[in-house]
Design a protein around this motif. Structure first.
Motif, PDB file in Angstrom:
ATOM      1  N   UNK A 329       0.804  -1.567  -0.050  1.00 44.43           N
ATOM      2  CA  UNK A 329       0.483   0.209   0.422  1.00 44.43           C
ATOM      3  C   UNK A 329       0.888   1.261   0.332  1.00 44.43           C
ATOM      4  N   UNK A 330       0.567   2.203  -1.236  1.00 43.47           N
ATOM      5  CA  UNK A 330       2.116   2.868  -0.787  1.00 43.47           C
ATOM      6  C   UNK A 330       1.444   4.598   0.084  1.00 43.47           C
ATOM      7  N   UNK A 331       0.247   4.055   0.687  1.00 43.70           N
ATOM      8  CA  UNK A 331      -0.143   5.437   1.838  1.00 43.70           C
ATOM      9  C   UNK A 331      -0.203   4.541   2.885  1.00 43.70           C
ATOM     10  N   UNK A 332       0.482   3.306   3.145  1.00 41.49           N
ATOM     11  CA  UNK A 332       0.890   2.459   4.470  1.00 41.49           C
ATOM     12  C   UNK A 332       0.930   3.718   5.608  1.00 41.49           C
ATOM     13  N   UNK A 333       0.930   3.268   6.967  1.00 45.36           N
ATOM     14  CA  UNK A 333       0.811   4.810   7.617  1.00 45.36           C
ATOM     15  C   UNK A 333       1.429   3.152   9.026  1.00 45.36           C
ATOM     16  N   UNK A 334       2.723   3.282   9.503  1.00 47.15           N
ATOM     17  CA  UNK A 334       3.104   2.185  10.328  1.00 47.15           C
ATOM     18  C   UNK A 334       2.819   2.616  12.093  1.00 47.15           C
ATOM     19  N   UNK A 335       2.146   4.706  11.798  1.00 45.85           N
ATOM     20  CA  UNK A 335       1.808   3.727  13.167  1.00 45.85           C
ATOM     21  C   UNK A 335       0.019   4.081  13.228  1.00 45.85           C
ATOM     22  N   UNK A 336       0.118   2.830  12.363  1.00 44.25           N
ATOM     23  CA  UNK A 336      -2.162   3.250  11.936  1.00 44.25           C
ATOM     24  C   UNK A 336      -2.284   1.609  13.363  1.00 44.25           C
ATOM     25  N   UNK A 337      -2.886   1.789  14.576  1.00 43.99           N
ATOM     26  CA  UNK A 337      -2.684   0.938  14.667  1.00 43.99           C
ATOM     27  C   UNK A 337      -4.591  -0.432  13.942  1.00 43.99           C
ATOM     28  N   UNK A 338      -4.891   0.068  13.217  1.00 44.53           N
ATOM     29  CA  UNK A 338      -6.080  -0.592  13.163  1.00 44.53           C
ATOM     30  C   UNK A 338      -5.199  -1.567  11.706  1.00 44.53           C
TER      31      UNK A 338
END
Ligand SMILES: Nc1ncnc2c1ncn2[C@@H]1O[C@H](COP(=O)(O)OP(=O)(O)OP(=O)(O)O)[C@@H](O)[C@H]1O
Ligand SMILES: Nc1ncnc2c1ncn2[C@@H]1O[C@H](COP(=O)(O)OP(=O)(O)OP(=O)(O)O)[C@@H](O)[C@H]1O
Ligand code: SF4
Ligand code: SF4
Ligand SMILES: [Mg+2]
Ligand SMILES: [Mg+2]
Lengths: 344, 351
Positions: A329-338
């Motif tokens: 995912x190009x929008x990946x957010x490593x802080x996104x706990x979901x």
């Protein structure tokens, strides 16, 4: 960064143990640098190669351990090419180490004074009387009460906190430029730990020492270090200044580590552990070492190992997400706990 | 909370260990490991005991289970005095009271496969009919996040965190009411520790378990506890619900302990109370308040008069501390001496 600003530069260090079950790559391509007068924290899971990195720097590996490659530049010189005689000089004058187990690293049959004096006399050529005075001075420096009396006592007569102070006195008695402290306070109570950390910091300023602090305690890192190298399965996965590491961690392992940490200073709903366990040293994943536990792992991650890449501030990361090749995912957010829990 | 049911009540518990010496191996002195402590644990809650090494945390846990016979005091479980029971009756009680230790390596027999480790516990308690045991073992393993097939594996085939899960499965196998967790997660890496802590919380919800949680890690304790007991040299110095204790500590030792823990935030402002020296020996503990040799607020009165646990207006329900000067310290009337310089350069007191 210019090499003269760094007292220590480690490049692609590889250290293995050759056991009956095969080669254990305890340190597998470790790189980091330590600017002069600063403190670097080395953190990571048990068995990730922190102590072996330290022992490799001092060439103190026991069989069946062996340094297989890389460079360890101390003050610009690759000390991996040094003879044992030259290394003894380094260990006696330039780099000192405090070991992980304070109880076992003091010799029970010699007095505290004898052990400090031995280290002083070898390295500074003082006579016995002068050495004893220096030993008393060192005990005083590390905050041991009645040093004139303590100097003639045996390790068992001292508390754990005092033994650790003695270890520091021995380590500092040769005025080293660099101190390696391997879990220097892990065996101690927090109130004593606070004293010892204050002591190390104070002496560092006074003596302008560079310090490599190995610890699994992220609180100790936040409090004492300027830079941090996070290790996982024998490799550095993230290196940055201490603020960036805590405020904007980038590697999924670092993020997971911080999310797992139960804190005494704030209220937390639920801890978010990292799933799974560290890989066996006999059966390392082929790609990214963290892939089996990483909620973001892709085909690319499982197939090939990412490089440790530096940005313009010399903050370094070993993760495909931050590369052009990233196939997730190009929008990946490593802080996104979901996202973490959904996939994990 | 409505109508809390007392599950465990400890009253006047003392544990003195004899020190032998002299020609005839006579008892020459005692280690006063636990010296007259009292507290209650209610059903379904988690009470933690914290404090520095040697303050008597493990000894308290062991005395409750009579792994060491307590010197004095009453330990009631559901109203029954455990200290009055015969050995045999006590063994039967262990069905309700289980313990999980720190070292997952030492507390499991390495030569038994996992199913045998768990079955042994069931056998002693005769808790589960033989024919149902295999199924129960497999269910338990899944409950603690392991796989059925792992029942036939040896402990060395598991990681530290997994072995701790085996210990938990074994404790759960007899359907206990209270589990004493003695540093049950201390040896684990934080990423694994978090897994086990979450598991303990889930199991508590599912089975209505009560925990007496022993730990020196205040972060872990804040996370898992409802109420907290702070011990120093064999005595309780402060007790309260976790919010009162962490946000509003009243005993100088608790304050110093909390302020000494490094915070994993580089922007955190340090406001540290530095203590002098080390913890004194429990063989001849200081007279008066046991903390007076290190307390920055100590006066002559503290050297002679023992402070009792008490509560004052500013403390919320059940919060108690054992200090002569709670009010005066709070109002700022009684000020701390600054030992920080001494502690570092080494004029600390003799210990
Ligand atoms: N003598 C040895 N023989 C074989 N393997 C070894 C030996 N010493 C260390 N290792 C392996 O090297 C790896 C790194 O060990 P190291 O002691 O550096 O870990 P560490 O990061 O310091 O861990 P800890 O936090 O537990 O101290 C581990 O997988 C360990 O099993
Ligand atoms: N069987 C024993 N015989 C003599 N002394 C003992 C015995 N068991 C414990 N002690 C002493 O009692 C005191 C309390 O020990 P205890 O193990 O309860 O401490 P603790 O609070 O659990 O510490 P830690 O955090 O190190 O586990 C210590 O001084 C210890 O040395
Ligand atoms: S490289 Fe892939 S598996 Fe490794 S940490 Fe980054 S996202 Fe996760
Ligand atoms: S009673 Fe005295 S010594 Fe004890 S905690 Fe209070 S002020 Fe300090
Ligand atoms: Mg180590
Ligand atoms: Mg204990």
């Amino acid at each position: 960064m210019n090499s003269s600003e760094n007292i220590l530069e480690i490049r692609e260090l590889r250290t293995s143990f050759f056991t009956d079950e095969g080669e254990v790559k305890a340190v597998d391509g470790v790189s980091f640098e330590l600017p002069r007068g600063k403190t670097i924290g080395i953190v990571g899971e048990s068995g990730s190669g922190k102590s072996i990195t330290a022992l490799s720097i001092l060439n103190l590996l026991a069989k069946p351990g062996e340094i297989k490659g890389g460079e360890i530049r101390f003050k610009g010189e690759n000390i991996l090419t040094y003879s044992e005689k030259q290394m003894r000089e380094i260990r006696g004058n330039d780099i000192s180490m405090i070991f992980q187990e304070p109880m076992t690293s003091l010799n029970p049959v010699y007095t505290v004074g004898q052990q400090i004096m031995e280290s002083i006399r070898i390295h500074q050529g003082l006579n016995k009387r002068e050495a004893k005075l220096k030993a008393i001075e060192m005990l005083k420096l590390v905050g041991i009460p009645s040093p004139e009396k303590r100097v003639d006592q045996y390790p068992f007569e001292l508390s754990g906190g005092m033994r650790q102070r003695v270890m520091i006195a021995i380590a500092l008695s040769c005025n080293p430029d660099m101190l390696i402290a391997d879990e220097p306070t892990t065996a101690l109570d927090v109130t004593i730990q606070a004293q010892i950390l204050d002591l190390i910091r104070e002496l560092q300023n006074k003596l302008n020492m560079s310090v490599m602090m190995i610890t699994h305690d992220l609180g100790v890192v936040a409090e004492t270090c300027d830079y941090v190298a996070v290790m996982y399965a024998g490799q550095v996965v993230e290196f940055s200044d201490v603020r960036t590491l805590f405020k904007n961690p980038r590697h999924p392992y670092t993020v997971g580590l911080l999310n797992s940490l139960p804190r005494h200073d704030i209220e937390q709903e639920k801890l978010k552990p990292i799933n799974g366990t560290v890989p066996s040293p006999h059966n390392m994943p082929k790609g990214c070492r963290f892939a089996p536990r990483c909620p973001f792992a892709t085909e690319l991650c499982r197939e090939s190992l990412p490089e440790l890449v530096a940005d313009e501030n010399n903050n370094q990361i070993r993760c495909w997400i931050y590369s052009d090749e990233w196939d997730g995912d190009p929008e990946v957010n490593v802080h996104d706990s979901e996202e973490r829990t959904a996939k994990g | 909370m409505t109508a809390k049911k007392e599950l465990l009540k400890v009253e006047g518990l003392k544990q003195y260990f004899p020190i032998k010496g002299g020609f005839f191996g006579r008892t020459v002195n005692h280690v006063k490991a636990v010296d007259d402590i009292s507290f209650t644990v209610y059903e379904g809650e988690t009470v933690s005991i914290v404090g520095e090494s040697g303050c008597g945390k493990s000894t308290t846990g062991r005395a409750i289970l009579r792994l060491d016979e307590p010197t004095e005091g009453v330990v009631s479980f559901e109203g029954k005095d455990l200290t009055e029971l015969s050995r045999k009756e006590m063994r039967a009680m262990r069905k309700d009271l289980q313990i999980i230790f720190q070292d997952p390596y030492a507390s499991i027999n390495p030569r038994q496969i996992v199913s045998a480790v768990i079955e042994e516990a069931m056998d002693i308690q005769n808790a589960v009919p033989k024919k149902d045991r295999r199924k129960r073992i497999e269910d338990l393993l899944q409950t603690v996040g392991l796989q059925k097939f792992q029942a036939d594996r040896y402990p060395h085939e598991f990681s530290g965190g997994q072995r701790q899960r085996i210990g938990i499965a074994r404790a759960l196998s007899v359907d206990p009411k209270l589990i004493i967790c003695d540093e049950a997660v201390s040896a684990l890496d934080v990423s694994i520790q978090a897994q086990v802590l979450n598991l303990l919380e889930e199991l508590q919800e599912e089975f209505g378990l009560t925990y007496l949680f022993i730990s020196h890690d205040l972060g872990v304790v804040r996370h898992i506890s409802d109420r907290i007991i702070v011990m120093y040299l064999g005595k309780i110095v402060e007790i309260g619900d976790k919010h009162s204790l962490f946000d509003n500590p009243k005993h100088p030792y608790t304050k110093a302990l909390l302020s000494a823990i490094p915070v994993p935030d580089p922007d955190h402002k340090k406001d540290r109370i530095t203590l002098r020296g080390d913890v004194p020996s429990p063989i001849n503990p200081p007279e008066g308040c046991r903390f007076h040799t290190r307390c920055p607020f100590a006066t002559d009165k503290c050297k002679t008069d023992v402070p009792e646990l008490r509560t004052v207006d500013i403390m919320k329900d059940g919060h108690q501390a054992a200090c002569h000067y709670i009010e005066e310290i709070e109002s700022g009337e009684h000020k701390a001496k600054d030992y920080s310089a001494e502690a570092i350069v080494g004029k600390g007191q003799e210990v």
